[in-house]
Write an enzyme that holds these catalytic residues in place. Structure first.
Site, short mmCIF file in Angstrom:
data_model
loop_
_atom_site.label_atom_id
_atom_site.label_comp_id
_atom_site.label_asym_id
_atom_site.label_seq_id
_atom_site.Cartn_x
_atom_site.Cartn_y
_atom_site.Cartn_z
N ASP A 1 66.73 9.37 35.34
CA ASP A 1 67.23 10.60 34.73
C ASP A 1 68.54 10.21 34.06
O ASP A 1 69.52 9.89 34.74
CB ASP A 1 67.46 11.65 35.83
CG ASP A 1 68.09 12.91 35.26
OD1 ASP A 1 68.36 12.96 34.04
OD2 ASP A 1 68.32 13.85 36.04
N TYR B 1 69.09 21.28 17.95
CA TYR B 1 68.81 19.84 17.89
C TYR B 1 69.70 19.16 16.84
O TYR B 1 70.31 18.12 17.10
CB TYR B 1 67.34 19.68 17.54
CG TYR B 1 66.84 18.28 17.31
CD1 TYR B 1 66.89 17.31 18.31
CD2 TYR B 1 66.25 17.93 16.08
CE1 TYR B 1 66.38 16.03 18.08
CE2 TYR B 1 65.74 16.67 15.86
CZ TYR B 1 65.82 15.72 16.85
OH TYR B 1 65.32 14.47 16.63
N GLY C 1 63.43 6.91 28.09
CA GLY C 1 62.55 7.86 27.39
C GLY C 1 61.42 7.07 26.73
O GLY C 1 60.99 7.38 25.62
N LYS D 1 72.55 16.24 17.23
CA LYS D 1 72.47 14.95 16.52
C LYS D 1 73.72 14.73 15.67
O LYS D 1 74.24 13.61 15.59
CB LYS D 1 71.20 14.88 15.66
CG LYS D 1 69.92 14.74 16.48
CD LYS D 1 69.88 13.44 17.25
CE LYS D 1 68.71 13.29 18.18
NZ LYS D 1 68.76 12.12 19.05
N GLY E 1 57.59 8.42 25.35
CA GLY E 1 57.42 9.38 24.26
C GLY E 1 56.76 8.75 23.05
O GLY E 1 56.31 7.59 23.09
N GLN E 2 56.73 9.51 21.95
CA GLN E 2 56.02 9.08 20.74
C GLN E 2 56.56 7.75 20.21
O GLN E 2 55.81 6.82 19.92
CB GLN E 2 56.16 10.16 19.66
CG GLN E 2 55.30 9.90 18.43
CD GLN E 2 55.72 10.72 17.22
OE1 GLN E 2 56.80 11.31 17.19
NE2 GLN E 2 54.85 10.76 16.22
N LEU E 3 57.86 7.64 20.10
CA LEU E 3 58.47 6.42 19.57
C LEU E 3 58.51 5.32 20.63
O LEU E 3 58.17 4.16 20.36
CB LEU E 3 59.90 6.74 19.08
CG LEU E 3 60.72 5.59 18.52
CD1 LEU E 3 60.08 5.03 17.25
CD2 LEU E 3 62.15 6.05 18.23
N ASP F 1 61.39 6.28 32.26
CA ASP F 1 61.24 7.69 31.88
C ASP F 1 61.58 8.55 33.08
O ASP F 1 61.82 8.03 34.17
CB ASP F 1 59.81 7.95 31.36
CG ASP F 1 59.85 8.94 30.20
OD1 ASP F 1 60.39 10.06 30.39
OD2 ASP F 1 59.39 8.61 29.10
N ILE F 2 61.56 9.86 32.86
CA ILE F 2 61.95 10.79 33.91
C ILE F 2 60.92 10.82 35.05
O ILE F 2 61.23 11.20 36.17
CB ILE F 2 62.17 12.21 33.30
CG1 ILE F 2 62.80 13.20 34.26
CG2 ILE F 2 60.91 12.78 32.68
CD1 ILE F 2 64.28 13.04 34.40
C1 AKB Z 1 61.47 16.94 14.84
O1 AKB Z 1 60.63 17.46 14.10
O2 AKB Z 1 62.20 17.58 15.61
C2 AKB Z 1 61.65 15.44 14.78
C3 AKB Z 1 62.73 15.05 13.84
C4 AKB Z 1 62.54 15.20 12.39
O3 AKB Z 1 63.76 14.60 14.26
N1 AKB Z 1 60.42 14.82 14.43
#
Ligand code: AKB
Length: 314
Positions: A55, A145, A13, A149, A16-18, A39-40
């Site tokens: 993937d 999400y 990945g 996590k 992406g941003q990070l 990446d994908i």
């Molecule tokens: C999001 O906004 O989903 C992320 C996070 C805080 O994990 N930037």
């Protein structure tokens, strides 16, 4: 550039941003040839050094790439973030969880030695104390999400306790950087606001003016990530994920800061579905365990970050 090293690091990945910034930093430390970006799909990164299309849900394909490059460390960044995960709930669970299992299992089988996996402030929920939120507190995330996590943190800790898997993790706040665009998060407004301020002098914010959230400037996030990965294993006392803190602000406060540089800047507020996600998260984070265990200390505050963002984006 780079030092001689026995590390072979795969970043999954990576576009992406990070990932974009992390790959650059890792290449400066360990040498371009020792960092495999993936990446994908093929991205511009493929022109800069070793790159593979992966993937992460394809465990066999992942194993083949790890073997091919003799990878011994994996940074697993591929995931759906908070806003996108609400729209693709089952896929978010599949990607965020099974991707993690595929990487954890490589370490369980001793094919790789070390894993970095990002968690988030999204592990906290509406019942969590909002100010200076501690490492160990009520969690109960209310977003897809956040649920992935939270579950991921438990699995990381389980694999460490049961199989001695060296997995390390940080609960990132919203990340702000100028080199790459964020995608699908609730804190993304804090990057978009700079682009629109410079382009049009106006930004319509999808969160309300007083929605204070924990944030961090990208150089601090990269430093924290490298620091925790380079720390002696004995210093990593928490194997779920560490609270990490930079600084907190609301849309109104960042707009005021931007106006110091661009006096004509205007903002309006039109909260959408992301407001509910923001309302479920803490306003500030206590990172004292990260400080005590492996020496975490942020460099940037709101004013320094704003100055640097505007200088670079201009
Ligand atoms: C999001 O906004 O989903 C992320 C996070 C805080 O994990 N930037």
């Amino acid at each position: 550039m780079g030092t001689s090293t026995s590390e072979k690091i795969l970043v999954i990945g990576s576009s992406g941003q990070l990932g974009t910034e992390l790959v650059q930093t890792l290449r400066n430390i360990y040498g371009t040839e020792n960092i495999i970006a993936s990446d994908i799909k093929v991205t511009e990164q493929a022109k800069e050094g070793p790159f593979e299309v992966i993937d992460v849900l394809n465990a066999v394909g992942l194993f083949d790439i790890v073997k091919k490059h003799r990878v011994n460390q994996v940074y697993l960044l591929a995931a759906l973030l908070s806003a996108t995960a609400e729209k693709m709930q089952k896929f978010a669970w599949e990607l965020n969880m099974n991707g993690l299992f595929n990487v954890l299992d490589l370490a369980k089988e001793k094919i790789i030695q070390k894993i970095y996996w990002p968690s988030s402030i999204a592990v906290f929920g509406p019942n969590t104390p909002k100010e200076n939120t501690s490492q160990f507190t009520i969690m109960e995330p209310s977003t897809v999400y956040g649920i992935t996590k939270q579950a991921g943190e438990r699995w990381c800790e389980y694999y460490f306790n049961k199989y001695n898997v060296d997995v390390r993790s940080l609960r990132y706040p919203g990340l702000i950087g100028w080199k790459s665009a964020p995608g699908g998060g609730t804190t993304d407004y804090a990057v978009h606001i700079f682009h629109d301020a410079l382009k049009t002098g106006y930004y319509e914010c999808f969160l309300s003016e007083n929605s204070t959230l924990p944030m961090m400037y990208m150089p601090d996030a990269i430093k924290a990530t490298i620091d925790i990965m380079q720390a002696d294993a004995g210093k990593i006392k928490i194997r779920s994920s560490y609270n990490l803190a930079g600084f907190s602000f609301s849309p109104k406060e960042i707009a005021t800061e931007i106006k110091k540089h661009l006096p004509g800047f205007k903002i309006s507020y039109k909260p959408d579905t992301r407001q509910q996600i923001a309302d479920s998260w803490p306003r500030s984070i206590d990172a004292s365990h990260a400080t005590a265990d492996w020496g975490w200390k942020p460099q940037y505050n709101l004013a320094a970050m704003t100055t640097d963002m505007i200088r670079n984006l201009k």
